[in-house]
Design a protein around this motif. Structure first.
Motif, PDB file in Angstrom:
ATOM      1  N   UNK A 112       0.817  -1.208   0.000  1.00 39.49           N
ATOM      2  CA  UNK A 112       0.000   0.000   0.000  1.00 39.49           C
ATOM      3  C   UNK A 112       0.849   1.254   0.000  1.00 39.49           C
ATOM      4  N   UNK A 113       1.811   1.346  -0.905  1.00 38.91           N
ATOM      5  CA  UNK A 113       2.738   2.484  -0.876  1.00 38.91           C
ATOM      6  C   UNK A 113       2.050   3.796  -1.245  1.00 38.91           C
ATOM      7  N   UNK A 114       2.648   4.881  -0.817  1.00 46.65           N
ATOM      8  CA  UNK A 114       2.167   6.206  -1.237  1.00 46.65           C
ATOM      9  C   UNK A 114       2.767   6.559  -2.588  1.00 46.65           C
ATOM     10  N   UNK A 115       3.941   5.974  -2.885  1.00 47.60           N
ATOM     11  CA  UNK A 115       4.621   6.216  -4.156  1.00 47.60           C
ATOM     12  C   UNK A 115       4.984   4.865  -4.755  1.00 47.60           C
ATOM     13  N   UNK A 116       4.544   4.634  -5.985  1.00 51.58           N
ATOM     14  CA  UNK A 116       4.884   3.415  -6.720  1.00 51.58           C
ATOM     15  C   UNK A 116       5.738   3.828  -7.910  1.00 51.58           C
ATOM     16  N   UNK A 117       6.944   3.270  -8.002  1.00 47.77           N
ATOM     17  CA  UNK A 117       7.884   3.577  -9.073  1.00 47.77           C
ATOM     18  C   UNK A 117       7.918   2.386 -10.023  1.00 47.77           C
ATOM     19  N   UNK A 118       7.555   2.619 -11.283  1.00 46.51           N
ATOM     20  CA  UNK A 118       7.522   1.565 -12.291  1.00 46.51           C
ATOM     21  C   UNK A 118       8.473   1.914 -13.423  1.00 46.51           C
ATOM     22  N   UNK A 119       9.439   1.060 -13.685  1.00 55.23           N
ATOM     23  CA  UNK A 119      10.415   1.282 -14.756  1.00 55.23           C
ATOM     24  C   UNK A 119      10.091   0.337 -15.907  1.00 55.23           C
ATOM     25  N   UNK A 120       9.619   0.899 -17.014  1.00 54.55           N
ATOM     26  CA  UNK A 120       9.271   0.135 -18.211  1.00 54.55           C
ATOM     27  C   UNK A 120       8.375  -1.059 -17.869  1.00 54.55           C
ATOM     28  N   UNK A 147       2.099   7.575  -8.759  1.00 56.34           N
ATOM     29  CA  UNK A 147       2.825   6.600  -9.562  1.00 56.34           C
ATOM     30  C   UNK A 147       3.794   7.343 -10.471  1.00 56.34           C
ATOM     31  N   UNK A 148       5.063   6.976 -10.375  1.00 54.37           N
ATOM     32  CA  UNK A 148       6.083   7.496 -11.277  1.00 54.37           C
ATOM     33  C   UNK A 148       6.397   6.360 -12.229  1.00 54.37           C
ATOM     34  N   UNK A 149       6.264   6.641 -13.509  1.00 54.99           N
ATOM     35  CA  UNK A 149       6.299   5.605 -14.524  1.00 54.99           C
ATOM     36  C   UNK A 149       7.256   6.008 -15.644  1.00 54.99           C
ATOM     37  N   UNK A 150       8.262   5.182 -15.911  1.00 54.94           N
ATOM     38  CA  UNK A 150       9.139   5.392 -17.065  1.00 54.94           C
ATOM     39  C   UNK A 150       8.653   4.454 -18.155  1.00 54.94           C
ATOM     40  N   UNK A 151       8.312   5.008 -19.298  1.00 57.02           N
ATOM     41  CA  UNK A 151       7.709   4.200 -20.362  1.00 57.02           C
ATOM     42  C   UNK A 151       8.009   4.823 -21.712  1.00 57.02           C
ATOM     43  N   UNK A 152       8.277   3.970 -22.692  1.00 51.80           N
ATOM     44  CA  UNK A 152       8.483   4.445 -24.064  1.00 51.80           C
ATOM     45  C   UNK A 152       7.201   4.390 -24.879  1.00 51.80           C
ATOM     46  N   UNK A 153       6.304   3.468 -24.534  1.00 51.35           N
ATOM     47  CA  UNK A 153       5.029   3.340 -25.254  1.00 51.35           C
ATOM     48  C   UNK A 153       3.972   4.159 -24.510  1.00 51.35           C
ATOM     49  N   UNK A 154       3.666   5.336 -25.014  1.00 52.28           N
ATOM     50  CA  UNK A 154       2.784   6.244 -24.285  1.00 52.28           C
ATOM     51  C   UNK A 154       1.300   6.001 -24.518  1.00 52.28           C
ATOM     52  N   UNK A 155       0.942   5.369 -25.611  1.00 55.09           N
ATOM     53  CA  UNK A 155      -0.473   5.245 -25.965  1.00 55.09           C
ATOM     54  C   UNK A 155      -1.294   4.594 -24.865  1.00 55.09           C
ATOM     55  N   UNK A 156      -0.764   3.600 -24.193  1.00 57.48           N
ATOM     56  CA  UNK A 156      -1.549   2.852 -23.211  1.00 57.48           C
ATOM     57  C   UNK A 156      -1.769   3.609 -21.911  1.00 57.48           C
ATOM     58  N   UNK A 158      -2.182   7.150 -21.739  1.00 61.82           N
ATOM     59  CA  UNK A 158      -2.651   8.516 -21.964  1.00 61.82           C
ATOM     60  C   UNK A 158      -3.813   8.929 -21.078  1.00 61.82           C
ATOM     61  N   UNK A 159      -4.693   8.018 -20.733  1.00 64.19           N
ATOM     62  CA  UNK A 159      -5.840   8.428 -19.925  1.00 64.19           C
ATOM     63  C   UNK A 159      -5.674   8.157 -18.433  1.00 64.19           C
ATOM     64  N   UNK A 160      -4.501   7.694 -17.996  1.00 61.33           N
ATOM     65  CA  UNK A 160      -4.275   7.505 -16.561  1.00 61.33           C
ATOM     66  C   UNK A 160      -3.118   8.338 -16.024  1.00 61.33           C
ATOM     67  N   UNK A 161      -2.384   9.002 -16.892  1.00 66.32           N
ATOM     68  CA  UNK A 161      -1.239   9.801 -16.461  1.00 66.32           C
ATOM     69  C   UNK A 161      -1.620  11.273 -16.437  1.00 66.32           C
ATOM     70  N   UNK A 162      -1.221  11.963 -15.378  1.00 65.40           N
ATOM     71  CA  UNK A 162      -1.532  13.389 -15.244  1.00 65.40           C
ATOM     72  C   UNK A 162      -0.497  14.282 -15.914  1.00 65.40           C
ATOM     73  N   UNK A 163       0.776  13.919 -15.760  1.00 63.31           N
ATOM     74  CA  UNK A 163       1.848  14.729 -16.358  1.00 63.31           C
ATOM     75  C   UNK A 163       2.872  13.814 -17.011  1.00 63.31           C
ATOM     76  N   UNK A 164       3.390  14.274 -18.135  1.00 61.86           N
ATOM     77  CA  UNK A 164       4.405  13.549 -18.887  1.00 61.86           C
ATOM     78  C   UNK A 164       5.669  14.398 -18.883  1.00 61.86           C
ATOM     79  N   UNK A 165       6.766  13.798 -18.514  1.00 59.28           N
ATOM     80  CA  UNK A 165       8.056  14.477 -18.537  1.00 59.28           C
ATOM     81  C   UNK A 165       8.901  13.771 -19.584  1.00 59.28           C
TER      82      UNK A 165
END
Length: 188
Positions: A112-120, A147-156, A158-165
């Motif tokens: 039940x983390x407050x921050x979830x880090x997902x790499x690819x 959730x901090x998410x590193x991802x190359x495929x952005x299409x999946x 788009x409707x759950x991410x608030x900001x893209x860096x």
């Protein structure tokens, strides 16, 4: 990603967690609020049950099953010879990449983390599992998890991410919101 997990401290500036500079928070305290799933998943040569409850050793079976369902791995676990009591090879060698990743998601969500880090997180997943991961992230976001998410495929996402860096060669090149994506022409 490694800065978010505080494997390294920044060479300049500060990273903040709930308004407090991360380098002022005891590592044990910080890690009690952060879960990570990296591209190269490492599991233990133990039962699937124990791999899922690794960070919460007192977890009851109901919690383990709920975490597995949230991570979309409950069904495939039930097909294994001993289900949740199936012993997996060292590093999860007896499982596919996608299966290992989903078990790691279950273990991460168990805390039940407050921050979830997902790499690819989609690197080892098929289209169906990516759809399930999308739903899992949407559900976690609804309960207030960051959730901090590193991802190359952005299409999946788009409707759950608030900001893209966007980064190029280690430098931040752009920051977009979901509205920026929505404004793109259909052919883009």
């Amino acid at each position: 990603m490694k800065l978010c997990a505080r494997f390294y401290d920044p060479q300049q500036g500060h990273l903040f967690f709930n308004g407090v500079p991360m380098d002022e928070i005891a590592p044990e305290s910080l890690m009690s609020h952060i879960s990570m799933v990296f591209q190269d998943v490492c599991l233990f040569q133990d039962t699937i049950r124990n791999n899922i409850r690794f960070g919460k050793t007192d977890a009851m079976d109901e919690e383990i099953i709920a975490a597995a369902k949230k991570a979309c791995c409950h069904d495939f676990i039930l097909t294994l010879p001993q289900g949740y009591d199936t012993v997996i090879g060292e590093g999860g060698s007896s499982l596919s990449g996608g299966e290992k990743q989903r078990i790691a998601f279950a273990a991460a969500s168990m805390l039940g983390p407050r921050l979830l880090v997902l790499d690819e997180p989609t690197s080892n997943l098929d289209a169906g599992a990516i759809r399930q991961l999308h739903d899992m992230i949407a559900a976690m976001k609804q309960v207030g998890m960051t959730i901090v998410l590193a991802e190359h495929r952005l299409a999946w996402v788009q409707d759950v991410v608030d900001r893209y860096f966007f980064f190029e060669a280690g430098q931040l090149t752009a920051v977009w919101t979901a509205a920026d994506f929505a404004a793109l022409p259909e052919t883009t």
